[in-house]
Write a protein that holds these residues in place. Structure first.
Motif, mmCIF file in Angstrom:
data_model
loop_
_atom_site.group_PDB
_atom_site.id
_atom_site.type_symbol
_atom_site.label_atom_id
_atom_site.label_comp_id
_atom_site.label_asym_id
_atom_site.label_seq_id
_atom_site.Cartn_x
_atom_site.Cartn_y
_atom_site.Cartn_z
ATOM 1 N N LEU A 80 -14.019 69.477 69.160
ATOM 2 C CA LEU A 80 -13.415 69.512 67.827
ATOM 3 C C LEU A 80 -13.588 70.856 67.131
ATOM 4 O O LEU A 80 -12.887 71.138 66.155
ATOM 5 C CB LEU A 80 -14.000 68.389 66.956
ATOM 6 N N SER A 157 -6.599 64.371 57.810
ATOM 7 C CA SER A 157 -5.942 63.396 58.688
ATOM 8 C C SER A 157 -5.196 64.106 59.810
ATOM 9 O O SER A 157 -5.189 63.639 60.963
ATOM 10 C CB SER A 157 -4.977 62.533 57.875
ATOM 11 N N ARG A 160 -7.713 65.208 62.368
ATOM 12 C CA ARG A 160 -8.165 64.050 63.151
ATOM 13 C C ARG A 160 -7.137 63.662 64.210
ATOM 14 O O ARG A 160 -7.486 63.359 65.353
ATOM 15 C CB ARG A 160 -8.404 62.868 62.209
ATOM 16 N N ASP A 161 -5.866 63.693 63.833
ATOM 17 C CA ASP A 161 -4.814 63.195 64.718
ATOM 18 C C ASP A 161 -4.272 64.235 65.693
ATOM 19 O O ASP A 161 -3.587 63.886 66.657
ATOM 20 C CB ASP A 161 -3.646 62.655 63.880
ATOM 21 N N LEU A 173 -16.045 68.135 58.289
ATOM 22 C CA LEU A 173 -15.290 66.898 58.482
ATOM 23 C C LEU A 173 -16.005 66.029 59.514
ATOM 24 O O LEU A 173 -16.289 66.487 60.627
ATOM 25 C CB LEU A 173 -13.872 67.223 58.948
ATOM 26 N N THR A 174 -16.270 64.783 59.140
ATOM 27 C CA THR A 174 -16.966 63.860 60.045
ATOM 28 C C THR A 174 -16.121 62.610 60.257
ATOM 29 O O THR A 174 -15.644 61.992 59.291
ATOM 30 C CB THR A 174 -18.332 63.437 59.455
ATOM 31 N N LEU A 175 -15.927 62.255 61.541
ATOM 32 C CA LEU A 175 -15.231 61.031 61.914
ATOM 33 C C LEU A 175 -16.253 60.013 62.406
ATOM 34 O O LEU A 175 -17.263 60.380 63.007
ATOM 35 C CB LEU A 175 -14.220 61.306 63.031
ATOM 36 N N ASN A 179 -12.879 56.677 64.898
ATOM 37 C CA ASN A 179 -11.972 57.792 64.616
ATOM 38 C C ASN A 179 -11.418 57.771 63.188
ATOM 39 O O ASN A 179 -10.391 58.389 62.902
ATOM 40 C CB ASN A 179 -10.803 57.838 65.610
ATOM 41 N N GLU A 180 -12.115 57.089 62.301
ATOM 42 C CA GLU A 180 -11.749 57.106 60.884
ATOM 43 C C GLU A 180 -12.537 58.212 60.177
ATOM 44 O O GLU A 180 -13.645 58.555 60.595
ATOM 45 C CB GLU A 180 -12.053 55.754 60.235
ATOM 46 N N ILE A 181 -11.957 58.765 59.147
ATOM 47 C CA ILE A 181 -12.636 59.828 58.397
ATOM 48 C C ILE A 181 -13.800 59.225 57.624
ATOM 49 O O ILE A 181 -13.614 58.358 56.764
ATOM 50 C CB ILE A 181 -11.663 60.531 57.434
ATOM 51 N N PHE A 250 -16.945 70.092 62.371
ATOM 52 C CA PHE A 250 -16.007 68.995 62.660
ATOM 53 C C PHE A 250 -16.574 68.212 63.827
ATOM 54 O O PHE A 250 -16.636 68.706 64.950
ATOM 55 C CB PHE A 250 -14.629 69.553 62.987
ATOM 56 N N LYS A 252 -17.436 64.041 65.595
ATOM 57 C CA LYS A 252 -17.169 62.615 65.670
ATOM 58 C C LYS A 252 -18.446 61.893 66.083
ATOM 59 O O LYS A 252 -19.069 62.249 67.080
ATOM 60 C CB LYS A 252 -16.049 62.314 66.684
#
Length: 254
Positions: A80, A157, A160-161, A173-175, A179-181, A250, A252
């Motif tokens: 990421l 978003s 993420r996508d 940014l953390t998921l 895989n949701e924010i 960034f 996950k």
């Protein structure tokens, strides 16, 4: 007799001039051929002599050592975020912020670039201006977009996508595992959807390149007239050793 000759000369001259005036030049055909640029083409000595000092000067400038990379800096060494992406985004933030602040009184909050804009890795060893041209061969300039926090949420978003490690700086940014924010922080503070943020990016992306359509919601755009490549060169000049790492900007969670 003399008078008749004069009349004849005048009449003849008039006819000739009239005939010339009536003739039209029409293009009948254009011929062309492809000339392949290969090593089979012999150099023209006079041109080589003329170009040589300019070529040598350019190569000297491009190849002079500015910094050092103790290990390869790549855009593929993280899922990421990557060493090359982090370096690029951090350079834009550090080099463009003084310019933006002097013109507007504001500071850049975050940076977003595109993964595909990084065209080469930085090999281990000496780093020069030529390195910057290899990594960023495009004439992309740094622009700052004023975006509301709601647009930053759309940016998150998109990140993420996208499935790509687009370079960011100033944002964390953390998921979650689904895989949701889970969280978005700007300069260490939680995202405020009603706040205005100043986002540095490229003139290509601010116009919707790489499907970054959230930039279309920008309240205002400031062009620094500062090429990303030139920012890299300026950063290299004052940084002895390049040591970017893959970090937690960034991530996950598992």
């Amino acid at each position: 007799m003399v008078l008749k000759i004069k009349h004849f000369v005048i009449f003849t001259t008039f006819v000739i001039l009239s005939s010339c005036g009536e003739q039209q030049q029409n293009l009948q055909q254009i011929d062309g051929k492809q000339i392949r640029i290969t090593d089979s083409i012999t150099a023209t000595e006079s041109i080589e002599t003329f170009v040589k000092p300019y070529r040598e000067r350019i190569n000297h400038v491009l190849d002079s050592t500015l910094s050092y990379a103790p290990y390869p800096i790549s855009k593929t060494d993280g899922a990421l975020n990557t060493t090359a992406g982090n370096l690029m985004a951090d350079i834009v933030l550090s080099e463009a912020n003084p310019i933006f602040k002097s013109r507007t009184g504001h500071e850049i909050d975050l940076v977003l670039l595109n993964h595909g804009g990084i065209r080469s890795l930085i090999s281990k060893g000496n780093v020069s201006s030529r390195t910057a041209y290899e990594v960023m061969p495009f004439e992309n300039s740094i622009v700052i977009a004023e975006l509301k926090g709601s647009s930053i949420l759309k940016m998150a978003s998109y990140l993420r996508d996208s499935g790509r490690a687009h370079p960011i700086s100033g944002m964390q940014l953390t998921l979650d595992a689904k895989n949701e924010i889970q969280s978005i922080a700007i300069q260490g503070k939680p995202l405020d959807e009603n706040k205005i943020y100043y986002v540095a990016t490229s003139n290509y992306l601010v116009n919707g390149g790489d499907s970054m359509v959230f930039f279309k919601k920008a309240i205002a755009i400031t062009n620094t007239d500062y090429l990303i490549r030139n920012a890299m060169i300026d950063y290299f000049k004052k940084t002895d050793t390049l040591k970017p790492v893959v970090d937690n900007r960034f991530i996950k969670l598992k």
